[in-house]
Scaffold this motif. Structure first.
Motif, PDB file in Angstrom:
ATOM      1  N   TRP A  98      42.903   7.416 -56.040  1.00 28.73           N
ATOM      2  CA  TRP A  98      42.401   8.485 -56.902  1.00 28.73           C
ATOM      3  C   TRP A  98      40.886   8.329 -57.001  1.00 28.73           C
ATOM      4  O   TRP A  98      40.319   7.281 -56.702  1.00 28.73           O
ATOM      5  N   HIS A  99      40.210   9.404 -57.400  1.00 28.98           N
ATOM      6  CA  HIS A  99      38.754   9.410 -57.433  1.00 28.98           C
ATOM      7  C   HIS A  99      38.267   8.824 -58.758  1.00 28.98           C
ATOM      8  O   HIS A  99      38.542   9.361 -59.831  1.00 28.98           O
ATOM      9  N   ASP A 100      37.550   7.710 -58.658  1.00 23.76           N
ATOM     10  CA  ASP A 100      36.960   7.065 -59.826  1.00 23.76           C
ATOM     11  C   ASP A 100      35.447   7.304 -59.792  1.00 23.76           C
ATOM     12  O   ASP A 100      34.737   6.737 -58.954  1.00 23.76           O
ATOM     13  N   PRO A 101      34.913   8.143 -60.674  1.00 24.65           N
ATOM     14  CA  PRO A 101      33.471   8.452 -60.601  1.00 24.65           C
ATOM     15  C   PRO A 101      32.587   7.257 -60.908  1.00 24.65           C
ATOM     16  O   PRO A 101      31.415   7.244 -60.536  1.00 24.65           O
ATOM     17  N   TRP A 102      33.119   6.238 -61.603  1.00 26.10           N
ATOM     18  CA  TRP A 102      32.306   5.080 -61.955  1.00 26.10           C
ATOM     19  C   TRP A 102      32.253   4.047 -60.835  1.00 26.10           C
ATOM     20  O   TRP A 102      31.411   3.133 -60.874  1.00 26.10           O
TER      21      TRP A 102
END
Length: 439
Positions: A98-102
């Motif tokens: 999944w996309h983790d912006p941090w």
């Protein structure tokens, strides 16, 4: 006949005498052959022209160092703990699913939609120009005039435009910033510089009783400007946060006559070869050619009036030097004027029918810089034709020193606490720039 003990002593002396030369050379590197030649090398084809081509052709091409290391690398991945002497293992990037912006490295510059092959040079609020105002003049195609323009000098010389109790009010403002508005013995610059600015601005607002149109002003903080132009095949931008902008509902009238504007054709811009004019500017390849005043359409206070720059850093290296501050003031005054001109007259380069005037004031809490910029043209590619104009009144001190703690020598106060070297003319110029465009 000598005694045996005497012979032993004599034999010992002989042995010492034999071993002495070896002891003297201990620790010294000796060569069995002749000494090394220390003069210039003899002139041979190898020393004058290098090795012959056939010798160079026989040289084996070395592999890159990285390939050699990877072939012989022994890591501690199998041990599952750090082992001194073994290389650090490299594992493939972990896919979270999944996309983790941090925890995202982001795309490469070449994969971004705003990537351009042509670089753009950005001037932002932390750029410190090496050549100062001269560099800013070349980038903005501007002619410099020392002092303030005649329109402001008339305001300075007119008693009708002066504030009652000006000197006393300015003294109270300085005392409030340096002595009263703090619990410390000597307040820091980051505290008293903004306080002094607000107090001086409050004194200027008192003139709105006499001139009601001064109430049609608005201060804007943390707004963002964007202006793009081309200068001799160099793409430039002024972008980002800058000083505090005072907007007005009506523009400032031009301060230079048409004859003075036409006279700028003869002016030759100063260069600083071999230094590049884009030195200290940030070069980027991901950008958008944007011209934006920072305010939405229909904003009633749409005309830029005066830019205020406060250099309030406590540490001297973190503050702009006066020359760098004046260059920054010129670049952002030009950026605000250019963005407004393109809103009014479009993006096509031309000589403006009605020049755009933007003022600028910079201070570190003691020293003031005054500037008036007039944008005459948006045709900035070549050095020929009409230039823009800027009037600079630099290094105007409001006071020499604020003595927070009295000096005592031999139990006698030699220098009491207070303001020393107060110069009211500096505040008069501050007030004149505030009133300009109204009176």
């Amino acid at each position: 006949m000598a005694a045996p003990g005497a012979l032993r002593r004599a034999g010992g002396a002989v042995a010492v005498a034999v071993r002495a030369p070896r002891a003297l050379t201990r620790g010294i590197l000796t060569r069995p052959g002749p000494p090394r030649h220390r003069g210039p090398l003899p002139r041979t084809p190898w020393t004058t022209r290098g090795p012959p081509p056939e010798v160079l052709a026989q040289a084996v091409e070395r592999r890159p160092v990285r390939e050699q290391v990877e072939l012989d690398t022994v890591t501690y991945a199998g041990r599952q703990h750090f082992v001194p002497g073994l290389a650090r293992p490299r594992f493939p990037p972990w896919d979270r699913g999944w996309h983790d912006p941090w925890h995202c490295s982001g795309p490469r510059y070449e994969e971004m939609p705003l990537y351009r092959e042509r670089g753009c040079y950005i001037c932002h609020q932390r750029v410190r120009m090496l050549e100062g105002v001269r560099q800013a003049q070349w980038l903005t195609k501007t002619q410099r005039v020392e002092g303030l323009p005649p329109a402001l000098l008339r305001i300075l010389d007119s008693p009708a435009h002066q504030l009652e109790g000006l000197e006393e009010g300015a003294r109270r403002a300085i005392s409030h910033a340096r002595f009263w508005d703090t619990t410390e013995v000597a307040p820091k610059r980051e505290h008293y510089c903004p306080v002094l600015f607000e107090d001086l601005l409050h004194l200027c607002r008192l003139m709105s009783v006499k001139y009601p149109s001064l109430a049609n002003r608005m201060l804007a903080r943390n707004y963002r400007i964007a202006a793009t132009w081309e200068r001799e095949s160099i793409l430039l931008q002024v972008r980002g946060l800058n000083g505090i902008l005072m907007n007005s509902m009506a523009p400032i009238p031009p301060v230079a006559s048409k004859e003075e504007i036409l006279a700028t054709k003869e002016h030759v811009l100063e260069t600083f070869y071999p230094i590049s004019p884009t030195i200290d500017l940030q070069e980027v390849n991901v950008y958008k050619e944007l011209n934006d005043t920072g305010f939405r359409d229909g904003y009633p206070y749409s005309h830029p009036h005066t830019l205020f720059f406060l250099e309030s850093a406590n540490i001297r290296p973190n503050r702009f030097r006066p020359e760098q501050l004046r260059a920054k003031m010129l670049m952002f005054a030009f950026g605000n004027a250019l963005a407004k001109a393109k809103v009014l007259y479009g993006n096509d380069p031309k000589v403006l029918e009605q020049p755009v005037v933007v003022q600028s004031i910079g201070t570190d809490g003691q020293l003031f810089q005054f500037m008036v910029f007039q944008l005459n043209t948006t045709d900035l590619v070549s050095n020929d034709g009409i230039k823009n104009l800027v009037w600079i009144d630099s290094d105007q001190s409001l006071y020499e020193k604020a003595q927070c703690v009295p000096e005592v020598k031999k139990r006698v106060v030699t220098k009491p606490a207070g303001i020393y070297g107060f110069q009211p003319d500096t505040f008069k110029k501050f007030l004149a720039l505030y009133l300009h465009g109204t009176v």
